[in-house]
Design a protein around this motif. Structure first.
Motif, short mmCIF file in Angstrom:
data_model
loop_
_atom_site.label_atom_id
_atom_site.label_comp_id
_atom_site.label_asym_id
_atom_site.label_seq_id
_atom_site.Cartn_x
_atom_site.Cartn_y
_atom_site.Cartn_z
N MET A 1 0.84 -1.18 0.00
CA MET A 1 0.00 0.00 0.00
C MET A 1 0.88 1.25 0.00
O MET A 1 1.90 1.31 0.68
CB MET A 1 -0.92 -0.02 1.23
CG MET A 1 -1.96 1.05 1.24
SD MET A 1 -3.02 0.88 -0.19
CE MET A 1 -4.46 1.67 0.33
N ALA A 2 0.49 2.22 -0.75
CA ALA A 2 1.24 3.46 -0.88
C ALA A 2 1.18 4.28 0.42
O ALA A 2 0.21 4.20 1.16
CB ALA A 2 0.70 4.29 -2.03
N ASP A 3 2.23 5.05 0.65
CA ASP A 3 2.26 5.99 1.75
C ASP A 3 1.65 7.29 1.23
O ASP A 3 2.20 7.91 0.32
CB ASP A 3 3.71 6.22 2.21
CG ASP A 3 3.81 7.20 3.35
OD1 ASP A 3 2.89 7.25 4.19
OD2 ASP A 3 4.82 7.94 3.40
N VAL A 4 0.50 7.68 1.77
CA VAL A 4 -0.23 8.84 1.27
C VAL A 4 -0.29 9.93 2.33
O VAL A 4 -0.78 9.71 3.44
CB VAL A 4 -1.67 8.43 0.84
CG1 VAL A 4 -2.43 9.64 0.33
CG2 VAL A 4 -1.63 7.33 -0.21
N LEU A 5 0.22 11.09 1.95
CA LEU A 5 0.18 12.27 2.81
C LEU A 5 -0.79 13.26 2.18
O LEU A 5 -0.68 13.58 1.00
CB LEU A 5 1.57 12.90 2.91
CG LEU A 5 1.69 14.23 3.66
CD1 LEU A 5 1.24 14.10 5.11
CD2 LEU A 5 3.12 14.75 3.58
N PHE A 6 -1.75 13.72 2.98
CA PHE A 6 -2.78 14.65 2.52
C PHE A 6 -2.60 15.95 3.28
O PHE A 6 -2.86 16.03 4.47
CB PHE A 6 -4.16 14.02 2.79
CG PHE A 6 -5.33 14.90 2.49
CD1 PHE A 6 -5.58 15.35 1.21
CD2 PHE A 6 -6.21 15.27 3.50
CE1 PHE A 6 -6.69 16.15 0.93
CE2 PHE A 6 -7.33 16.05 3.23
CZ PHE A 6 -7.56 16.49 1.95
#
Length: 122
Positions: A1-6
């Motif tokens: 799973m991707a590391d997602v920063l919002f």
């Protein structure tokens, strides 16, 4: 799973729309308040270089602070990228939001559903 920063400003209606969209798609992400935890000069430089976009695309051109500081004139007069990074890092309200960073690489600043869908592989 991707590391997602919002990166978001919670009072921003577009940010709220983007957050709801991410949640509706079941995307796991780390939220970061763009004003309370400003992007650093180093982050902005990395994201800008990885994006291939002009640095001016990272500015919130519709914001009051952008107009008060007459940033457009400064950019038009030849502000360097390093000067732009320092200015952007000085106040999160200057940064175009929301900003989605996936595995360290930014999508297009702002919420564009098609771009985000593609970037997330949805």
């Amino acid at each position: 799973m991707a590391d997602v920063l919002f990166l978001e400003y919670p009072k921003c209606s577009t940010c709220r729309k983007a957050r709801a969209w991410l949640e509706s798609k079941g995307v796991s992400f780390h939220a970061r308040h763009i004003v309370e935890d400003n992007p650093t000069v180093e982050e902005l430089k990395t994201w800008h270089e990885m994006s291939g976009l002009p640095v001016r695309r990272f500015f919130n051109t519709s914001g009051m602070l952008y107009r008060e500081l007459d940033v457009k004139a400064k950019l038009d007069a030849g502000m360097t990228d390093d000067e732009a990074y320092r200015l952007l890092a000085s106040n999160g309200m200057l940064v175009k939001r929301p900003l989605l960073i996936i595995d360290g690489k930014p999508t297009t600043p702002g919420f564009k559903e098609a771009d985000w869908t593609r970037a997330l592989g949805l």
